[in-house]
Design a protein around this motif. Sequence first.
Motif, PDB file in Angstrom:
ATOM      1  N   ASN A   1      54.732  58.955  40.343  1.00  0.00           N
ATOM      2  CA  ASN A   1      55.167  60.028  39.145  1.00  0.00           C
ATOM      3  C   ASN A   1      56.446  60.898  39.758  1.00  0.00           C
ATOM      4  O   ASN A   1      56.351  61.381  40.988  1.00  0.00           O
ATOM      5  CB  ASN A   1      53.930  60.996  39.164  1.00  0.00           C
TER       6      ASN A   1
ATOM      7  N   GLU B   1      57.953  56.458  26.502  1.00  0.00           N
ATOM      8  CA  GLU B   1      56.649  56.486  27.075  1.00  0.00           C
ATOM      9  C   GLU B   1      55.818  57.422  26.565  1.00  0.00           C
ATOM     10  O   GLU B   1      54.623  57.112  26.273  1.00  0.00           O
ATOM     11  CB  GLU B   1      56.946  56.951  28.598  1.00  0.00           C
TER      12      GLU B   1
ATOM     13  N   GLU C   1      56.448  52.723  30.739  1.00  0.00           N
ATOM     14  CA  GLU C   1      55.136  52.843  30.897  1.00  0.00           C
ATOM     15  C   GLU C   1      54.389  52.460  29.786  1.00  0.00           C
ATOM     16  O   GLU C   1      53.717  53.242  29.198  1.00  0.00           O
ATOM     17  CB  GLU C   1      54.828  53.972  31.463  1.00  0.00           C
TER      18      GLU C   1
ATOM     19  N   SER D   1      51.801  50.828  29.604  1.00  0.00           N
ATOM     20  CA  SER D   1      50.203  50.672  29.935  1.00  0.00           C
ATOM     21  C   SER D   1      49.589  52.040  30.179  1.00  0.00           C
ATOM     22  O   SER D   1      48.662  52.141  30.207  1.00  0.00           O
ATOM     23  CB  SER D   1      50.071  49.883  31.153  1.00  0.00           C
ATOM     24  N   GLU D   2      50.452  53.079  29.899  1.00  0.00           N
ATOM     25  CA  GLU D   2      49.976  54.414  30.377  1.00  0.00           C
ATOM     26  C   GLU D   2      49.276  54.934  29.343  1.00  0.00           C
ATOM     27  O   GLU D   2      49.598  55.099  28.037  1.00  0.00           O
ATOM     28  CB  GLU D   2      51.245  55.249  30.591  1.00  0.00           C
TER      29      GLU D   2
ATOM     30  N   GLU E   1      56.691  50.957  35.487  1.00  0.00           N
ATOM     31  CA  GLU E   1      55.135  50.845  35.494  1.00  0.00           C
ATOM     32  C   GLU E   1      54.566  51.767  36.740  1.00  0.00           C
ATOM     33  O   GLU E   1      55.396  51.878  37.742  1.00  0.00           O
ATOM     34  CB  GLU E   1      54.401  49.504  35.625  1.00  0.00           C
ATOM     35  N   GLN E   2      53.476  52.267  36.521  1.00  0.00           N
ATOM     36  CA  GLN E   2      52.664  52.810  37.569  1.00  0.00           C
ATOM     37  C   GLN E   2      51.605  51.818  38.174  1.00  0.00           C
ATOM     38  O   GLN E   2      51.042  51.667  39.166  1.00  0.00           O
ATOM     39  CB  GLN E   2      52.176  54.130  37.601  1.00  0.00           C
ATOM     40  N   ASN E   3      51.246  51.082  37.299  1.00  0.00           N
ATOM     41  CA  ASN E   3      50.303  50.021  37.265  1.00  0.00           C
ATOM     42  C   ASN E   3      50.668  48.751  37.912  1.00  0.00           C
ATOM     43  O   ASN E   3      51.138  48.066  37.111  1.00  0.00           O
ATOM     44  CB  ASN E   3      49.650  50.041  35.888  1.00  0.00           C
TER      45      ASN E   3
END
Lengths: 233, 618
Positions: free
Chosen positions: A36, A83, A159, A161-162, A190-192
Amino acid sequence: MLEVSKINSFYGKAHVLRDLSISVPKGQVVALLGRNGAGKSTTLKSVMQIVQTMSGEITFAGTKISGLMPHKIAKLGLGYVPEDRRIFTDLTVLENLIVGMQPPREGAATWTQDMLFDLFPNLAERRNNRGKALSGGEQQMLTIARTLMGNPSFVLFDEPSEGVAPVIVEQMAQVITQLKSEGLTILLSEQNLHFAKVVADRAVIIESGEQKFDGTLAELEAHPEVRDAYLAA
Amino acid sequence: MEFFVAQILTGLANASSLFLVACGLSLIFGVTRIVNFAHGSLYMIGAYVGYSLIQVLPGVVGFWGAILLAGIVVGIIGVLIEMLVLRPVYKAPELFQLVATFGVILVIQDLALIIWGPEDLLGPRSPGLRGVVRIMGEPIPKYDLALLVITPFVALSLWYLMTKTRLGVLVRAATQDREMVGALGVNQAWLFTGVFGLGAALAGLGGALQLPKGGADLLMDFNILTPVFVVVVIGGMGSLPGAYLAAIIISVLNVFGVTYVPQSTLVLMFIVMIVVLMVRPYGLFGREEVAGEHGQVGEPERPIKPASNKARMIVGAGLFLLALLPIFGSSFSLVLATDVLIFCLFAASLHFLLGTGGLVSFGHAAYYGGGAYVAALLVTHANTPMELAFLLAPLGAGLAALAIGWVCLRLTGVYFAMLTLAFAQLIWSLVFQWGDVTGGDDGLLNIWPAEWLKSTSTYFYFTLILAVSGIILLRHIAHSPFGYALRAARDSKRQAEAMGIDTARVQLFAFGFAGLMGGLAGALFVFAKGSVFPNELEIARSFDALIVVFLGGVKTLAGGVVGAGFFKGIEETLLRFEYWRLLMGLLIIFVVIAAPNGVVGSLRKGLERSGLIKAGDQ
């Protein structure tokens, strides 16, 4: 296809991106990873010139796009999926698609409303509902469908998938894989990490707006210390 | 019953122009977020252009052709205004574009005067529709009936355009999130230009259509502005059905008002508006405005700092020079300096509200004129000594501001601004129509200062001391804990509340205090002039203050005062020319484009860039 070289972006006085370079070859899916606040969204917004870059250069399919207005960049075939979804909540699903409509483009798939409704069956049922009546997942699908209406040859996903249910995440992964197989080039933030592993060919990791890693996902796998240092668990 | 029906028909016919102008304004605001104060001016040009065209084009076809053409001509003028004046300033801080539209008002006023002369033009009758039709025995002008048909037709066409065409979809999308529309490949610039042109064309059409009922004159621009704002706000900013319904409500109400309560016609409209906004804060069909939601996020606020010692010395030296004015200046320069000082205090009080409080009031003249009237009424009706009047006038204005602020602060953003405008107009119309007490249009005369202040130079010193103390007090409060709380409420209401700040109370107090200081300026004014007229309460006076605050620089502490001094000085100089409005208007537009951060803000940026001062220095 997309060459970001040594760009610097600011929010007011805050220096968000520092000499950041990313290269996305045609037909690849590149995942932009980081924590983040690492600058992932800003990178995508900078490519779109929604956030202006102060120095460095961005070229898309050989055309210099840094300094252009966002609508000109979109016209070149660069699609942007933001996002926070940002669908037009007062407009119906169909009207949202109409906003995204652009003429067919050479070297890119041409999408019609019907094809998009095949891709996202949920949206077909809700075509006359207003955006604000949709669930989070449906809004995410609409955002993607709206961008595809512009027949892009390249899409920036911020993002995807967020904040959506696991079943939707799975659907997103399928859609992105399908789009890739149809020849779309993609840069997604992505964070995932798991999501990235499913869809991406290559990963770029940034931290505090600087590039820390660039390689295949297998290479990333081989360097767990990189993952531990720059990605959230 | 017959009479009743006839009244309603007249009301509906009158709603026609009002609706056209209002939906143009609403459309423009929806997409560009610009409150186009020049909309009344476009309406006025529509009437004048229509008048001239009707003189040239013969017959029935000529008449209607002229009206249509007038709309098109004004649409083109709108496109030019958008491209030349507004395009360069879209990126300026929010509401700064307002100032540009003020400039346009002034320019158009003088251009109309130059082209069409000062006399009112009698509206030409519509060929073929000259007589009346008897409906249930009551005479109804045929032209009214034509309007009754035309308005719904225009409304339906607009509705079709907005809902069934891609252009309409794009406009509605841009109303919600223009940045996203741009990212999807739509050129916003042309969308803005198109919408501005369409809105202008509607205003022009409205002006031309009302020719047979009202003619054309140079006061039309401001006269229509108030009811149009009321209609747009009652209907809900950006809503066409809302504008239609509200135009009908206001027009019908007005017709009945004229018949049954003729003294209160002006007041009536505002009472309706206030009631509607109390029940539905965003108008009948409006939705909540979220400022800066997407797209228009300016630079973050710079923290303000107390003046440095160097700055204090410079200001002190300036004041010392000013204090020497009675020794070497002429008596004219004393009167001028007194006027400027009073105006500086007035502007500083608004600047406090706008800059420190983030509360954009469009009706600050209510407290300035209010203070002047409190003093004048006390002197006229109660023989109050000047000293006491000087105490009571700011208090009265402050109390009025507290009461009005209590109502207005339930709303935010543009609705708040509109409601403050409505209250100011309410007070203006009370004063204007309650002739027995206030003297109405004739004003109140013979309000002179006490014996010890009779001479121009003593009164100048008196003003200097009060105005400077007032301005210093306002600055001081911006740096006090109360000022911190107020700025916290401005920057993030929720976070301020989470820290335990009662933002509603803080803002209300700020509103009251700004009113109080405005009232003090008003009291200084009335004793300087010896008289007061309703125009001290007018929209134009509120605009004066807004212009200088914006031009001076909202985000800088000195902006209000510098702007006031600078522009009052220039205005007094320009007043000698016949077409001073044109010059002033062009100057304002120039400053808006050349110095989008206000004079002070842009000056500081320029100095920073050239390295003369460090960033953050005052």
